[in-house]
Design an enzyme around this catalytic site. Structure first.
Site, PDB file in Angstrom:
ATOM      1  CD  GLU A   1      -2.863   1.226   0.203  1.00 41.43           C
ATOM      2  OE1 GLU A   1      -2.740   2.120  -0.669  1.00 41.43           O
ATOM      3  OE2 GLU A   1      -3.755   0.373   0.177  1.00 41.43           O
TER       4      GLU A   1
ATOM      5  CB  ALA B   1       2.930   7.802   2.470  1.00 44.04           C
TER       6      ALA B   1
ATOM      7  N   GLY C   1      12.858  14.101   5.556  1.00 44.43           N
ATOM      8  CA  GLY C   1      12.480  12.719   5.257  1.00 44.43           C
ATOM      9  C   GLY C   1      11.417  12.562   4.194  1.00 44.43           C
TER      10      GLY C   1
ATOM     11  CG  ASP D   1       9.232   7.886  -5.931  1.00 46.87           C
ATOM     12  OD1 ASP D   1       9.462   6.741  -5.555  1.00 46.87           O
ATOM     13  OD2 ASP D   1       8.432   8.646  -5.360  1.00 46.87           O
TER      14      ASP D   1
ATOM     15  CE  LYS E   1       5.521   7.420  -4.755  1.00 48.69           C
ATOM     16  NZ  LYS E   1       5.497   8.700  -4.017  1.00 48.69           N
TER      17      LYS E   1
ATOM     18  N   GLY F   1       6.649  11.210   4.112  1.00 49.48           N
ATOM     19  CA  GLY F   1       7.048  11.341   5.504  1.00 49.48           C
ATOM     20  C   GLY F   1       7.123   9.985   6.185  1.00 49.48           C
TER      21      GLY F   1
END
Length: 815
Positions: A606, A611, A664, A678, A682, A797
């Protein structure tokens, strides 16, 4: 009248014998007692070893004999006052001399006969009982000594003699007529034939001795004193959550003892069952604990399953072939061969087609059983009508036992489903007509996992234990561990999930603790671990072989992602925030999804997109409900959204990227985020989860980075190149400002084609007011045509990513 039996652990040493004395004294204050004792702890094995060594003409038998002698003499010296030792010392020396003579004889002739072996093995109980009788007398207990050999009469089947109950009853009745002391002490295990030869009642025969006495004397109860507090729902050495069973029926106890519950010797129950004398299993070392009472009828507190037992060191023997079908007498010949050769069959199953017979035997009998059966069916084997007997070693039997099982539907299904989910392969199944027992043969290496799985399913109020093996304890991993620690109590009380961290690893160290790692000091534990090795990490997980095992990957490492298949093939679930596997070649992605289905091991990722946002889960639910995705528009990079929301005329682009990395929001290598790779991964994952076969190089990447930035080799050079090209980034910002727009990095999927790139978003667009590090996804489907289904929220995060991993763990727990 009570009969008390104390086993080998209860009389293993002087300290334990003193505990036995205390129990006897307390019981004798209220009841007349018959006390049966076993050999001192370990002595029977020493006697067996000495006899074997002597029969092999190995002079080391003398050393073993010396150990036996020393053990008994030391106990006398510690237990009995010196002024009262002479009688028992004289007896010991005389009997030990006779024992030594018997062993010398075995050495001289180079063999032991069953008759001789019975004489040798009986010395364990004869010596211990004399010592304990002398000790009781010295302590002021009114105690008489009774030689079981004079009272219990058997046939001459040496090694496991059959009792002549009628003659034994007469002998014991005669004893009752005599005035008896408050305590009568008997050696267990030993008896004698009518002609006076020493015999034994089989290993565990001291229990049997006590039961024979209890039945003959019509005792009010038979108490078996041992080193555990009764019969347990499973072996407590293998199942830490096992609990003592307060009350159980004779039949249930016999089933459990037959299938490996060693608290009680199976034949023990028969003599007392006929007279309905209760058996009470008690703990010598914790005498105040309730223990287990075995009686005629129990309600079982409506539990269908009363216990789970197992037998290890089992071999399966299969006889099959077309020549067996419709031929009378095959089974008779098969079992007759085993009977003639004194081979006990533990479990039987036969195909209804009559094409095969399969049995389970003790592994030590497997070679002989195969040899004898192959000889018996040699003619049919030569004609290829029957195949040679096939042997499978390293097996075990697990069994569910309960009187009430027959009144509950679906128990077999629950049993086999629970085992199947944990990759425990069932080789053979057997269920008796009484429906009191469901047995299955599994690999010996799976016993612990199987017992714990079944115990959890049937006894632990549906509390499910999840065993986590965590790779990566950086920003995300550390937050994840903190969340587990914080919510552990809540999960157990409210979701019935017991989450344990069994292993941790970073790039340098790895640490395993099978009982669970304390999360209050996990960093200290990890620092003391061994050198990290991803393959060894997997091998250790496989060896520990725990139920409900989950591999958690908190890294962004391709080498780790490449190991997922081996975990899934071993029914170990995989939860990961690492996008590499799901965005690799479609063939690999599809294989992982198929392995997940084939081995019943969830593969959840997931956090690969958004995130902690439930993007993939929502997408799966849409597809599962029959909807079809037609278009996806999304801002999928929380880091890029953070960067462009904070980039303005007052701040340099490079400094905003550095801030995003420090907080982060980016990958360890920020170029992965800014290059669009990235985001490409996704949108690729979302397209694949929507049912499309897409590869990464099919996605159009409209990069906003200059070529020089893309060619850098490390983060330091990347930041330098961003500073060099600050005019380029300022121009991007100024263009958006002039068009009353905001810069957003957008991913799109439409009609099977995907693209990513920086776009100027006008004020009326749903993406315009996307602040901070938030993500947003618009799903257009056959149901959501004009107004898309929108998911929006924090998409980057460590904290929210960790919560997304946590959510996947809970999904598996509820699976």
């Amino acid at each position: 009248m009570k009969v008390l039996k104390f086993g080998g652990t209860s009389v293993a040493n002087t300290e334990n014998i003193q505990l036995v004395k205390n129990i006897v004294q307390q019981e004798a204050a209220h009841h007349k007692l018959c006390v049966v004792v076993s050999a001192l702890g370990g002595v029977t094995d020493l006697l067996l070893d000495s006899a074997f060594l002597a029969s092999q003409q190995q002079e080391t038998y003398q050393k073993t004999f010396n150990l036996i002698e020393k053990k008994h003499l030391e106990v006398v010296k510690k237990l009995i006052p010196i002024q009262q030792q002479s009688t028992v010392m004289s007896f010991l020396k005389q009997e030990l001399n006779t024992l030594e003579t018997l062993l010398d004889g075995a050495f001289l002739i180079g063999e032991t006969t069953p008759k001789l072996l019975d004489k040798v093995l009986g010395y364990g109980e004869l010596l211990s009982s004399k010592i304990i009788h002398s000790y009781f007398t010295a302590e002021g207990i009114s105690c008489s000594y009774k030689d079981s050999r004079q009272l219990i009469k058997t046939n001459t089947q040496f090694g496991k003699a059959l009792v002549d109950f009628e003659l034994t009853q007469q002998n014991l009745t005669q004893q009752l007529k005599e005035k008896a002391n408050q305590v009568s002490l008997f050696p267990g295990f030993v008896a004698s034939s009518v002609s006076g030869d020493s015999t034994t009642l089989g290993r565990g025969g001291s229990d049997y001795t006590a039961a024979i006495l209890a039945a003959a004397l019509n005792a009010e109860v038979l108490e078996i004193w041992t080193d555990v507090s009764g019969m347990f729902t499973a072996n407590p050495k293998l199942v830490k959550q096992a609990i003592a069973i307060e009350e159980i029926s004779y039949q249930e106890a016999m089933e459990l003892s037959h299938f490996g519950a060693k608290v009680i010797y199976p034949p023990t129950i028969q003599p007392v069952l006929e007279k309905e004398i209760p058996i009470h299993i008690k703990n010598t070392f914790l005498p105040k604990e309730k223990g287990t009472v075995i009686t005629k009828n129990t309600n079982g507190k409506n539990r269908p399953v009363r216990g789970i037992s197992h037998i290890e060191n089992i071999s399966l023997l299969s006889l099959e072939g077309p020549g067996m079908v419709g031929i009378p007498g095959i089974s008779k010949r098969f079992f007759e061969v085993l009977s003639v050769n004194n081979i006990s069959v533990v479990l039987i199953t036969q195909a209804s087609s009559e094409h095969s017979i399969c049995i389970a035997v003790d592994s030590k009998d497997a070679v002989k059983a195969k040899e004898m059966l192959d000889q018996s069916f040699a003619y049919e084997i030569s004609l290829k009508r029957i195949h040679p007997v096939f042997v499978e070693n390293d097996q075990a039997i697990i069994a569910l036992v309960g009187d009430n099982m027959k009144n509950h539907q679906g128990l077999s299904g629950k049993m086999f489903s629970a085992l199947g989910k944990n990759n425990v392969n069932i080789r053979v199944i057997a269920q008796g007509a009484s429906e009191r027992n469901i047995s299955a043969v599994i690999k010996k290496e799976d016993v612990k996992k199987a017992l714990n799985t079944l115990h959890e399913r049937f006894f632990e109020e549906n509390v499910k234990q999840l065993n986590l093996f965590v790779m990566g304890v950086g920003n995300v991993g550390a937050k994840f561990l903190n969340q587990i620690q914080q919510q552990k109590k809540f999960l157990k009380e409210n979701l019935k999930l017991n989450v344990r961290i069994i292993a941790l690893s970073n790039s340098r160290k790895m640490y395993f603790q099978e009982g669970g790692i304390s999360l209050q000091k996990w960093e200290e534990s990890l620092s003391q671990g061994e050198k990290a090795d991803k393959q060894l990490f997997f091998e250790k997980i496989k060896k520990i072989n725990l139920r409900n095992s989950i591999f958690v990957d908190n890294t962004a490492n391709k080498l780790i992602a490449d190991t997922y298949a081996q975990y899934l093939k071993n029914s170990i679930s995989v939860v990961t925030c690492n996008k590499i596997a799901s965005s690799s070649a479609y063939e690999n992605y599809a294989e992982l999804k198929q392995l997940s289905r084939d081995y019943n091991a969830p593969f959840l990722f997931e956090t690969n997109v958004g995130a902690g946002l439930p993007i993939i889960d929502t997408l799966k639910n849409l597809i599962a409900s029959g909807d079809k995705i037609t278009k996806i528009q999304a801002v999928l990079s929380g880091s890029l959204n953070f960067v462009f929301n904070n980039f303005d005329e007052d701040r340099e682009f490079v400094n905003v990227v550095k801030q995003a990395q420090a907080e982060g929001y980016t990958e360890p290598d920020p170029k992965i985020d800014l290059s669009g790779i990235d985001v490409m991964r996704k949108i690729l994952i979302l397209a694949r989860e929507s049912g499309y076969q897409l590869e990464l190089d099919h996605i159009q990447n409209k990069s906003f980075l200059p070529e020089e930035c893309l060619k850098t080799k490390n983060a330091e050079d990347f930041f330098k190149s961003l500073e060099t090209h600050k005019a380029h980034f300022n121009q991007l910002f100024e263009s958006a400002q002039q068009n009353n727009s905001r810069l957003k990095y957008v991913a799109q999927f439409d009609n099977g084609k995907a693209s990513v790139g920086l776009e100027e978003i006008p004020a009326a667009h749903p993406f315009y007011n996307l602040d901070g590090k938030d993500n947003i996804v618009l799903f257009y489907t056959e149901r959501y045509v004009d107004q898309p289904l929108i998911i929006k929220g924090a998409g980057a995060g460590a904290e929210v990513t960790a919560s997304g991993i946590f959510a996947d763990i809970i999904r598996i727990g509820n699976y």
